[in-house]
Motif scaffolding. Structure first.
Motif, PDB file in Angstrom:
ATOM      1  N   ARG A 130       0.769  -1.245   0.000  1.00  0.00           N
ATOM      2  CA  ARG A 130       0.000   0.000   0.000  1.00  0.00           C
ATOM      3  C   ARG A 130       0.799   1.293   0.000  1.00  0.00           C
TER       4      ARG A 130
ATOM      5  N   PHE B 114       6.715 -16.603  -7.290  1.00  0.00           N
ATOM      6  CA  PHE B 114       6.788 -16.809  -5.841  1.00  0.00           C
ATOM      7  C   PHE B 114       5.573 -16.272  -5.098  1.00  0.00           C
ATOM      8  N   TRP B 115       5.297 -14.977  -5.196  1.00  0.00           N
ATOM      9  CA  TRP B 115       4.151 -14.423  -4.461  1.00  0.00           C
ATOM     10  C   TRP B 115       2.833 -14.823  -5.115  1.00  0.00           C
TER      11      TRP B 115
ATOM     12  N   THR C  58       2.121 -17.637  -6.407  1.00  0.00           N
ATOM     13  CA  THR C  58       1.770 -18.957  -5.890  1.00  0.00           C
ATOM     14  C   THR C  58       1.254 -18.858  -4.460  1.00  0.00           C
ATOM     15  N   ALA C  59       1.695 -17.829  -3.752  1.00  0.00           N
ATOM     16  CA  ALA C  59       1.308 -17.648  -2.346  1.00  0.00           C
ATOM     17  C   ALA C  59       0.038 -16.803  -2.202  1.00  0.00           C
ATOM     18  N   GLY C  60      -0.731 -16.694  -3.263  1.00  0.00           N
ATOM     19  CA  GLY C  60      -2.033 -16.059  -3.128  1.00  0.00           C
ATOM     20  C   GLY C  60      -2.163 -14.651  -3.698  1.00  0.00           C
ATOM     21  N   TYR C  61      -1.070 -14.129  -4.262  1.00  0.00           N
ATOM     22  CA  TYR C  61      -1.156 -12.795  -4.856  1.00  0.00           C
ATOM     23  C   TYR C  61      -1.607 -12.892  -6.317  1.00  0.00           C
TER      24      TYR C  61
ATOM     25  N   TYR D 255      -4.683  -9.603  -4.699  1.00  0.00           N
ATOM     26  CA  TYR D 255      -4.695 -11.036  -4.411  1.00  0.00           C
ATOM     27  C   TYR D 255      -5.397 -11.794  -5.535  1.00  0.00           C
ATOM     28  N   ALA D 256      -5.150 -13.101  -5.561  1.00  0.00           N
ATOM     29  CA  ALA D 256      -5.768 -13.962  -6.567  1.00  0.00           C
ATOM     30  C   ALA D 256      -7.268 -13.691  -6.620  1.00  0.00           C
TER      31      ALA D 256
ATOM     32  N   THR E 205       3.475 -23.077  -2.152  1.00  0.00           N
ATOM     33  CA  THR E 205       2.258 -23.340  -1.410  1.00  0.00           C
ATOM     34  C   THR E 205       1.095 -22.884  -2.270  1.00  0.00           C
ATOM     35  N   ALA E 206       0.180 -23.760  -2.510  1.00  0.00           N
ATOM     36  CA  ALA E 206      -0.934 -23.380  -3.376  1.00  0.00           C
ATOM     37  C   ALA E 206      -2.134 -22.911  -2.555  1.00  0.00           C
ATOM     38  N   ILE E 207      -2.302 -21.618  -2.510  1.00  0.00           N
ATOM     39  CA  ILE E 207      -3.499 -21.064  -1.869  1.00  0.00           C
ATOM     40  C   ILE E 207      -4.036 -20.031  -2.852  1.00  0.00           C
ATOM     41  N   ARG E 208      -4.912 -20.433  -3.709  1.00  0.00           N
ATOM     42  CA  ARG E 208      -5.461 -19.481  -4.674  1.00  0.00           C
ATOM     43  C   ARG E 208      -6.970 -19.558  -4.689  1.00  0.00           C
TER      44      ARG E 208
ATOM     45  N   HIS F  55      -1.206 -13.106   7.394  1.00  0.00           N
ATOM     46  CA  HIS F  55      -1.759 -11.828   7.823  1.00  0.00           C
ATOM     47  C   HIS F  55      -3.113 -11.595   7.186  1.00  0.00           C
TER      48      HIS F  55
ATOM     49  N   SER G 257      -2.420  -4.086   6.302  1.00  0.00           N
ATOM     50  CA  SER G 257      -2.239  -5.500   6.631  1.00  0.00           C
ATOM     51  C   SER G 257      -1.703  -5.653   8.044  1.00  0.00           C
TER      52      SER G 257
ATOM     53  N   VAL H 195      -3.781 -14.039   4.132  1.00  0.00           N
ATOM     54  CA  VAL H 195      -2.888 -13.799   3.015  1.00  0.00           C
ATOM     55  C   VAL H 195      -1.470 -14.249   3.377  1.00  0.00           C
ATOM     56  N   GLY H 196      -0.770 -14.739   2.378  1.00  0.00           N
ATOM     57  CA  GLY H 196       0.652 -15.059   2.566  1.00  0.00           C
ATOM     58  C   GLY H 196       0.883 -16.548   2.741  1.00  0.00           C
ATOM     59  N   GLY H 197       1.856 -17.074   2.017  1.00  0.00           N
ATOM     60  CA  GLY H 197       2.105 -18.501   2.093  1.00  0.00           C
ATOM     61  C   GLY H 197       3.576 -18.834   2.255  1.00  0.00           C
ATOM     62  N   TRP H 198       4.388 -17.848   2.606  1.00  0.00           N
ATOM     63  CA  TRP H 198       5.836 -18.056   2.708  1.00  0.00           C
ATOM     64  C   TRP H 198       6.307 -17.941   4.144  1.00  0.00           C
TER      65      TRP H 198
END
Lengths: 198, 248
Positions: A80, A177-178, A180-183, A195-196, B4-7, B45, B61, B109-112
């Motif tokens: 942000r 990387f990000w 895959t982590a939901g971005y 986010y996704a 990590t697959a969180i989509r 977060h 966040s 949010v966040g997978g790392w």
């Protein structure tokens, strides 16, 4: 418009020139997933690998011998903060990809340290991206991705991969990387693609 | 790096504040009831969104302080927020928001920067100031899962009254598998003579050795994280095993 928080006024630190949900900072925050890699320019190299496996390579001398541009752009982080009129020096991806033969639609940026981020190839062309090695008239600080980082100011800043070491071009879109982590897979700040699914 | 697959699409939802707890002069824990919370991993977060009466909005966040599922029962999650002097959202969350108020959130949010109980190997947590928040979630997840993997916390704070989760940390430190070590940078309590930043000696003395193969999580203000991560790498720790989260 969602719920109102009674007693919340807000500082309105944003402005018309900022994408939605962003606030202005004069600092230069640092965000990375791991320790800052220390890469010496004599060991640095940048490669472009096409969808057919063809490799193009530049070492530091080759990169810095290419015509460089001064770039002044606003940058926007998904956390942000936005920073206006940042100044950089670097080599346009148009220059680097000039002689690269490819019909690929996607690029995965790879960094020293293992970071990756995916972009449509067309977002890297036509004066939209650079391999930047100076910030504000100084060599790029390792914390900010030095010796060289990708600079793609029209997308959220996690796409501007720090410590970049190469691009792998592909016909199919993979996630970095990000992402895959939901971005978000694309990350347009003006559309608030954080986010996704946004 | 691990994938990590969180989509899935994250929707804004309205949580209800069920309790607020003063942690220090500048930090407060907010207990939220979230009816449709999908659960989270320790270290993730969420976004908080505030809307003023004229429609103006601001979002930020915050790390989740509680484990899921955890000792905190039902659909309850906790956030710990530190008031920033020039903050736009944090002063409201720390000083104005009260039990019974609704709060819009979106996450997780966040997978790392996450720890999962099934992850193998020892865990080193290193936090500076309110950087301890996601690490506390990991400690709680460790306790909730009954994990016997060794977990150590090195926690850097200015002075004794700046320690967040005092009673919680004391309780957690009572476990055989958890070691909690506080490092005071400005003022130490009686009987704790050493005052100073985490340095190479602190790391050598209190952190897992490189050969232990620990996953290390470092969270705090940028200069703190930079310094600690550099010390770890200089001490021979594999950079790929060091995960960082920086505040601004």
């Amino acid at each position: 418009m969602g719920i109102v928080s009674p007693g919340f006024g807000g500082r309105r630190r944003g402005g018309a020139e900022l994408p939605p949900g962003q606030y202005l900072t004069r600092e230069f925050p640092v965000l990375s997933a791991g320790p800052t890699p220390q890469i010496r320019t004599e060991h640095w190299e940048f490669t472009v690998t096409t969808e057919t496996g063809e490799r193009y390579k530049w070492d530091w001398a080759a990169l810095t011998a290419l015509p460089a541009e001064e770039i002044t752009k606003d940058i926007h982080c998904v956390t942000r903060w936005s920073k206006l009129q940042t100044t950089w020096k670097g080599v346009s991806l148009d220059t680097l990809l000039e002689d690269v033969e490819t019909g690929a639609d996607f690029a995965m940026a790879h960094s020293y340290g293992g970071y990756t981020t995916n972009l449509p190839l067309e977002d890297l062309l036509d004066g939209q991206s650079w391999i930047a090695y100076e910030y504000d008239g100084e060599p790029l600080d390792p914390e900010h991705g030095g010796p060289a980082r990708l600079l793609v100011p029209h997308l959220y800043f996690w796409k501007s991969a720090k410590w970049v070491r190469g691009l792998v071009l592909s016909d199919t879109e993979d996630l970095g990387f990000w992402e895959t982590a939901g971005y978000h897979e694309y990350g347009d700040p003006w559309k608030e693609q954080r986010y996704a699914g946004d | 790096m691990e994938r990590t697959a969180i989509r899935r699409r994250l929707m804004w939802q309205v949580a209800t504040v069920t309790d607020v707890r003063r942690e220090t002069e500048t930090a407060r824990t907010i207990v939220l009831d979230v009816p449709d919370w999908p659960g989270h991993l320790a270290g993730q977060h969420l976004d908080v969104r505030l809307t003023a009466e004229d429609g103006y909005r601001a979002s930020r966040s915050y790390s989740i302080a509680s484990a899921w599922p955890g000792s905190d029962s039902g659909s309850t999650i906790e956030l710990t927020v530190e008031r920033l002097p020039d903050g736009e959202v944090s002063p409201y969350l720390v000083d104005v928001l009260k039990a019974g108020d609704p709060l819009e959130i979106r996450g997780p949010v966040g997978g790392w920067f996450v720890w999962k109980p099934e992850q193998e190997g020892p865990v080193q947590l290193i936090g500076g100031g309110s950087g301890v928040v996601p690490l506390r979630a990991m400690l709680r997840a460790h306790a909730a899962a009954g994990s016997t993997t060794p977990m150590r916390l090195l926690y850097s704070v200015r002075r004794p009254d700046a320690v967040i989760y005092v009673s919680d940390l004391k309780e957690l430190a009572g476990s055989d598998d958890v070691d909690v070590r506080l490092v005071y940078t400005r003022e130490a309590p009686a009987g704790e003579p050493r005052v100073g930043r985490i340095d190479a000696e602190t790391i050598a003395q209190h952190a897992f050795k490189p050969a232990d193969g620990a996953t290390t999580y470092v969270c705090g203000p940028t200069p703190f994280v930079e310094a600690v991560a550099d010390l770890l790498v200089a001490a021979g720790h594999d950079p790929a095993q060091v995960r960082t989260e920086r505040f601004g």
